[in-house]
Design a protein around this motif. Structure first.
Motif, PDB file in Angstrom:
ATOM      1  N   ASP A  20      -5.703  -8.085  24.087  1.00 30.81           N
ATOM      2  CA  ASP A  20      -4.810  -8.840  23.213  1.00 30.81           C
ATOM      3  C   ASP A  20      -4.688  -8.172  21.858  1.00 30.81           C
ATOM      4  N   GLU A  21      -3.467  -8.051  21.421  1.00 34.91           N
ATOM      5  CA  GLU A  21      -3.215  -7.571  20.074  1.00 34.91           C
ATOM      6  C   GLU A  21      -2.736  -8.754  19.247  1.00 34.91           C
ATOM      7  N   PRO A  22      -3.081  -8.776  17.959  1.00 35.62           N
ATOM      8  CA  PRO A  22      -2.642  -9.920  17.135  1.00 35.62           C
ATOM      9  C   PRO A  22      -1.119  -9.935  17.040  1.00 35.62           C
ATOM     10  N   ASP A  23      -0.542 -11.127  17.048  1.00 35.66           N
ATOM     11  CA  ASP A  23       0.905 -11.283  16.964  1.00 35.66           C
ATOM     12  C   ASP A  23       1.262 -11.471  15.502  1.00 35.66           C
ATOM     13  N   VAL A  24       1.562 -10.369  14.804  1.00 36.12           N
ATOM     14  CA  VAL A  24       1.829 -10.466  13.370  1.00 36.12           C
ATOM     15  C   VAL A  24       3.199  -9.888  13.057  1.00 36.12           C
ATOM     16  N   VAL A  25       3.818 -10.416  12.038  1.00 35.46           N
ATOM     17  CA  VAL A  25       5.108  -9.908  11.586  1.00 35.46           C
ATOM     18  C   VAL A  25       5.087  -9.850  10.058  1.00 35.46           C
ATOM     19  N   SER A  26       5.949  -9.014   9.521  1.00 32.39           N
ATOM     20  CA  SER A  26       6.089  -8.966   8.076  1.00 32.39           C
ATOM     21  C   SER A  26       6.762 -10.254   7.603  1.00 32.39           C
ATOM     22  N   ALA A  27       6.223 -10.831   6.533  1.00 29.94           N
ATOM     23  CA  ALA A  27       6.785 -12.088   6.018  1.00 29.94           C
ATOM     24  C   ALA A  27       8.185 -11.833   5.471  1.00 29.94           C
ATOM     25  N   GLU A  59      11.131  -7.796  10.422  1.00 26.95           N
ATOM     26  CA  GLU A  59       9.798  -8.344  10.700  1.00 26.95           C
ATOM     27  C   GLU A  59       8.792  -7.275  11.083  1.00 26.95           C
ATOM     28  N   ASP A  60       9.272  -6.035  11.320  1.00 27.72           N
ATOM     29  CA  ASP A  60       8.373  -4.989  11.806  1.00 27.72           C
ATOM     30  C   ASP A  60       7.312  -4.669  10.747  1.00 27.72           C
ATOM     31  N   THR A  61       6.185  -4.156  11.230  1.00 21.58           N
ATOM     32  CA  THR A  61       5.057  -3.874  10.336  1.00 21.58           C
ATOM     33  C   THR A  61       4.672  -2.405  10.432  1.00 21.58           C
ATOM     34  N   TRP A  62       3.819  -1.989   9.490  1.00 20.85           N
ATOM     35  CA  TRP A  62       3.126  -0.716   9.657  1.00 20.85           C
ATOM     36  C   TRP A  62       2.031  -0.946  10.697  1.00 20.85           C
ATOM     37  N   THR A  63       1.822   0.034  11.557  1.00 21.16           N
ATOM     38  CA  THR A  63       0.702  -0.040  12.493  1.00 21.16           C
ATOM     39  C   THR A  63      -0.089   1.253  12.381  1.00 21.16           C
ATOM     40  N   VAL A  64      -1.378   1.126  12.170  1.00 18.52           N
ATOM     41  CA  VAL A  64      -2.196   2.330  12.052  1.00 18.52           C
ATOM     42  C   VAL A  64      -3.353   2.239  13.042  1.00 18.52           C
ATOM     43  N   ALA A  65      -3.605   3.358  13.745  1.00 22.22           N
ATOM     44  CA  ALA A  65      -4.722   3.400  14.700  1.00 22.22           C
ATOM     45  C   ALA A  65      -5.649   4.549  14.332  1.00 22.22           C
ATOM     46  N   THR A  66      -6.938   4.252  14.284  1.00 26.77           N
ATOM     47  CA  THR A  66      -7.928   5.299  14.049  1.00 26.77           C
ATOM     48  C   THR A  66      -8.950   5.216  15.169  1.00 26.77           C
ATOM     49  N   ALA A  67      -9.948   6.117  15.089  1.00 30.53           N
ATOM     50  CA  ALA A  67     -11.002   6.096  16.093  1.00 30.53           C
ATOM     51  C   ALA A  67     -11.757   4.770  16.034  1.00 30.53           C
ATOM     52  N   HIS A  68     -11.698   4.076  14.887  1.00 28.16           N
ATOM     53  CA  HIS A  68     -12.519   2.874  14.720  1.00 28.16           C
ATOM     54  C   HIS A  68     -11.787   1.584  15.027  1.00 28.16           C
ATOM     55  N   GLY A  69     -10.461   1.615  15.019  1.00 29.77           N
ATOM     56  CA  GLY A  69      -9.741   0.387  15.293  1.00 29.77           C
ATOM     57  C   GLY A  69      -8.276   0.507  14.926  1.00 29.77           C
ATOM     58  N   GLN A  70      -7.624  -0.658  14.836  1.00 31.58           N
ATOM     59  CA  GLN A  70      -6.186  -0.676  14.637  1.00 31.58           C
ATOM     60  C   GLN A  70      -5.849  -1.709  13.571  1.00 31.58           C
ATOM     61  N   GLY A  71      -4.871  -1.394  12.713  1.00 34.01           N
ATOM     62  CA  GLY A  71      -4.510  -2.327  11.650  1.00 34.01           C
ATOM     63  C   GLY A  71      -3.004  -2.520  11.553  1.00 34.01           C
ATOM     64  N   TRP A  72      -2.611  -3.700  11.046  1.00 40.93           N
ATOM     65  CA  TRP A  72      -1.192  -4.022  10.861  1.00 40.93           C
ATOM     66  C   TRP A  72      -0.966  -4.372   9.391  1.00 40.93           C
ATOM     67  N   ILE A  73       0.111  -3.871   8.798  1.00 39.49           N
ATOM     68  CA  ILE A  73       0.346  -4.048   7.368  1.00 39.49           C
ATOM     69  C   ILE A  73       1.757  -4.594   7.144  1.00 39.49           C
ATOM     70  N   ASP A  74       1.857  -5.580   6.279  1.00 40.16           N
ATOM     71  CA  ASP A  74       3.162  -6.151   5.919  1.00 40.16           C
ATOM     72  C   ASP A  74       3.989  -5.108   5.173  1.00 40.16           C
TER      73      ASP A  74
END
Lengths: 735, 158
Positions: free
Chosen positions: A201-208, A243-258
């Motif tokens: 599961d990936e978090p369901d996030v969108v840019s505000a 609504e699209d976000t930045w998505t970044v993936a590294t060896a340690h995990g994944q992040g979503w940015i508004d």
């Protein structure tokens, strides 16, 4: 037990395909090495936000940045209706070149993982990976058994060149091949969805929603805290989707940015399954770790070598196993022959024994030792047992001892004949164990246990004579070893010695005919040889060769042997009668356990009588001036001091470091060769503790005497001849 | 979730249609560029006038673990438990053409619906909503070019 069968059949059936996997794997392993070489270095601790600024300044409309395992940065963009992929320098964001993955690499990769056959091919490849794993494990078990246990896994390997190629490459790459097969299976399971490789599961996030403009990538707090060396993928928000976000993936995990506020909407640490999969990928592909990729490449490239040498070994063993003709059923047979043979050579002797009894009108039954049983009609039973490696039973007869213990004892005597090689510490140990077991059970015997060294036809014939005498019937053992094609050698010179006890000795020097390149390619004519190898001489009218140790190497340009005339000896008589210009038929037999391996360690040479010949060959070929010390015992300097003048010359040239002689038949001659050892005990200990290797050549009593004296000398430094033999530092050539 | 008024592959149609008489066949042809990669995963689906997911027409590529790379379709259709029913096939090789048909209720035509295609290729970048084409009688037969992998997409109504 059945490891050999598993290894043989899997090797034959799956080996060819495994070779494809190995070669393609080796080609693919080159990619990480090349990519690392080509990749522009990433500055240490460079924040991802700075990279985004640099890349955005250099390339319009960036959509994604990927960092490949080798460190290359690929920027995907879409500008003016054109999708582009470019490699940039992380240090300044400069475009280095367009990114074009090699179609050849992709083709090789698909061949490697699916034989270009899609999912069916992937399943097949996984099957072959499993076969490779079993093959490797079986090979490892055989290797351990051959070398005599896990603790001897690093011991020197003896045997023919092909055997050594197979075993030595095995020792080097087996572990890597096991690992490659295991990781391949894991990756297949992951591809088919049997093993998860990432969190579901990936978090369901969108840019505000909002009216303010997008924040530039350089100002995003999350990206400011991430380092480029950890980056895998950074996706920019799509221009058309608010609504699209930045998505970044590294060896340690994944992040979503508004995209507007720059806030980190979610961060998900990499799941354990993903870390495991990353490691599996790294181990299998070597991506990002070029040194490991090189190791993988070498292991892959070794598979053809393995397969080729394995096929040759199989072919050789197959051709050594003869078919037994006139094999009677066991219950009716009065002579039973049971054979324990790892590679089939001993069956040749069984065949000769079988045929001899059949000629005398006996009903004879031959089979493997694992079938040991005395039928009601049995009058004589023979066990021909070869010893493998460090004294184990051959594979097929692994349970034979237990079987012997279960069989009811009958009146028929059981005679054991052992086959082995004195180079191995446990010469004929298995035959001894069988003999011991039989006597413990109470079986009688016709002849005491005899051990045949290196499949000696002469020794076997002598045993046959003793057998005929004991049986009281005329019995001729017609054992014909497969004689390699021989070459005509021309005698160019001879040095005669009167010898002692009326046994003249001569040193004969031959030359071989020139070989054209066609002969070389076809393997005709005399192969390369080194001092210490054996010259097999075929006297006229005989197919049974006699072996002489070589006192010269191929590079010397001549073949030299030292021959003592045996009373009534067919071959030595023939050789002694030769005149310069006359020819003999001969061939080379390698003697790899005895010949020197070229290591630069001090060498102790111990020889007596004509046994000095191969030692003289070692010294003659010592162009690198390795310190060689010769301990040489003979009878009388006037009668049998072979190579005497040469030794003096070689001392002057420093090919020989020191010479210690003993003459047993002259007053104050110094006794026997063992006495020279005793006199030099202190230095001997020093040489041995420096890692010196020892070569002994001469008669059996002499070799036993030397062993005794050396054990006495080496006891002071907690060493023994047995230990040196086990480490491959001590070898004997005994006649 | 309510499954909208359409289904796929004429032969395999299982979905609720208010009146079969009022439907027609939608034939789609998707020709891929020679992009130099392995076979492409494609998701062909419909969105309604508000941009909401309205149904899946076809998914090329059989391994569910890769569907997250068809990001828009995967996100929009997440609530549709039957999004794959009868509409999956093999991935499409570079330079090849995918031809599929679907039954389409007349009510969907010229009603603000869009045909979208997400595309993804192993070790190459994902391309969500590579194609967005209005579902109108006027657009039928017109070729559309995608940004990354799709050379031309055309649909016909019969």
């Amino acid at each position: 037990m059945t490891w050999r069968l598993v290894h043989r059949w899997l090797g034959l059936v799956a080996g060819g395909v495994a070779m494809v996997l190995g070669v393609t794997g080796a080609i693919l392993a080159w990619n990480p090495v090349r990519d690392t070489w080509q990749a522009a270095p990433t500055p240490a601790d460079l924040p991802v936000s700075v990279l985004v600024e640099r890349v955005s300044a250099a390339i319009p409309a960036v959509e994604e940045i990927r960092r490949l395992p080798a460190g290359e940065l690929v920027v995907y963009s879409f500008d003016a209706g054109e999708a582009r992929a470019q490699v940039v320098d992380p240090a300044d964001g400069r475009v280095l070149r367009d990114y074009r993955p090699s179609p050849v690499s992709r083709w090789v990769k698909n061949l490697h993982r699916s034989f270009l056959l899609g999912d069916a091919g992937r399943l097949a490849a996984a099957g072959f990976a499993l076969a490779m794993l079993l093959l490797s494990v079986a090979g490892l078990m055989l290797l351990v058994r051959r070398l005599g246990g896990w603790h001897r896994l690093l011991a020197p390997v003896r045997g023919s060149l092909v055997q050594r190629i197979h075993v030595v490459t095995g020792r080097v790459v087996l572990v890597v091949l096991c690992l490659s097969s295991l990781t391949a299976l894991y990756m297949s399971a992951a591809t088919f969805g049997l093993i998860p490789t990432e969190a579901d599961d990936e978090p369901d996030v969108v840019s505000a929603a909002g009216r303010q403009a997008d924040l530039p990538g350089g100002q995003l707090p999350l990206l400011q805290g991430l380092r480029v060396q950890d980056l895998r993928k950074l996706s920019f928000p799509a221009g058309a989707d608010p609504e699209d976000t930045w998505t970044v993936a590294t060896a340690h995990g994944q992040g979503w940015i508004d995209r507007r506020s720059g806030q980190t909407l979610a961060w998900q640490d990499a799941a354990v399954v993903q870390h495991i999969y990353d490691w599996i990928m790294l181990l299998h592909t070597g991506q990002g770790v070029w040194a490991w990729a090189l190791v993988l490449g070498v292991a892959g490239a070794s598979i053809p070598l393995f397969w080729g040498s394995g096929l040759i070994l199989w072919w050789q063993a197959r051709h050594r196993t003869p078919r037994i003709v006139d094999n009677s059923a066991l219950p009716q047979a009065d002579v039973l022959i049971f054979v324990a043979s790892e590679n089939g050579t001993t069956w040749g002797f069984a065949q000769a024994l079988h045929a001899a009894f059949v000629r005398n009108g006996h009903r004879v039954h031959s089979s493997g030792l694992e079938h040991f049983r005395a039928g009601a009609a049995a009058r004589q039973i023979f066990v021909l047992a070869a010893t493998y490696g460090d004294g184990q039973a051959p594979a097929h007869a692994a349970l034979a001892l237990a079987r012997i213990a279960r069989q009811p004892v009958t009146a028929a005597p059981v005679t054991v004949l052992g086959f082995g090689d004195r180079q191995f510490p446990a010469f004929c140990a298995y035959a001894e164990a069988v003999d011991q077991a039989l006597r413990t059970e109470g079986w009688a015997r016709l002849l005491p246990l005899e051990g045949i060294h290196q499949q000696s036809a002469q020794q076997f014939a002598r045993w046959g004579e003793a057998l005929a005498q004991a049986l009281g019937e005329h019995l001729v053992l017609d054992y014909r070893p497969r004689v390699p094609p021989s070459t005509a050698l021309k005698l160019v010179s001879r040095q005669d010695y009167p010898g002692s006890a009326g046994e003249p000795t001569t040193i004969l020097r031959f030359v071989w005919p020139a070989r054209g390149w066609k002969d070389r390619l076809a393997g005709r004519g005399l192969p390369r040889f080194v001092a210490g190898d054996l010259l097999g001489v075929l006297p006229p009218g005989s197919s049974v060769p006699r072996y002489y140790s070589l006192a010269s190497g191929y590079r010397d340009g001549f073949v030299e042997i030292c021959v003592r005339k045996q009373p009534g000896g067919v071959c030595s008589g023939h050789l002694h009668g030769l005149k310069a210009g006359e020819y003999i038929q001969a061939f080379i037999q390698a003697n790899p356990g005895f010949a020197l391996d070229g290591a630069r360690r001090p060498v102790m040479l111990i020889g007596a009588g004509t046994g000095v010949a191969p030692l003289a060959g070692f010294i003659r070929g010592n162009v690198r001036r390795t310190p060689m010390h010769l301990y040489y015992g003979t009878r009388d300097p006037a009668l049998d001091f072979y190579f005497g003048p040469e030794f003096q010359g070689w001392l002057g040239e420093r090919r020989l470091a020191s010479l210690h002689t003993a003459f047993s038949r002259t007053p104050d001659g110094g006794g026997y060769v063992q006495d020279t050892l005793r006199r030099d005990a202190a230095r001997l200990r020093e040489l041995i503790s420096q890692g010196a290797i020892v070569r002994v050549c001469g008669s059996r009593p002499m070799a036993q005497g030397v062993t005794q004296v050396l054990d006495g000398i080496l006891g002071a430094i907690d060493l023994s001849v047995q230990q040196l033999k086990a480490r491959g530092r001590y070898a004997e050539d005994i006649f | 979730m309510f499954r909208p008024l359409m289904t796929t592959l004429a032969a395999a149609s299982t979905l609720i249609l208010p009146a079969l008489a009022q439907s027609r066949t939608l034939s789609m042809s998707t020709a891929l560029k020679d992009y130099g990669g392995d076979g492409a995963y494609l998701a062909v689906y419909l969105t309604d006038a508000s941009g909401a997911y309205a149904g899946t027409l076809w998914v090329a590529g059989g391994k569910a673990k890769y569907y997250k790379h068809l990001a828009d379709w995967n996100r929009l259709s997440a609530g549709d438990a039957r999004r794959l029913d009868g509409v999956t096939g093999a991935s499409v090789g570079a330079g090849r053409t995918l031809k599929v048909t679907a039954d389409l209720a007349d009510a969907l035509l010229d009603a603000g619906y869009e045909i979208r295609i997400d595309a993804a290729v192993e070790n190459m970048r994902d391309s969500p909503s590579e194609i967005r084409v209005p579902l109108t009688a006027a657009d039928a037969g017109k070729p559309h070019t995608g940004r990354q992998y799709i050379q031309s997409f055309t649909y016909q109504l019969q």
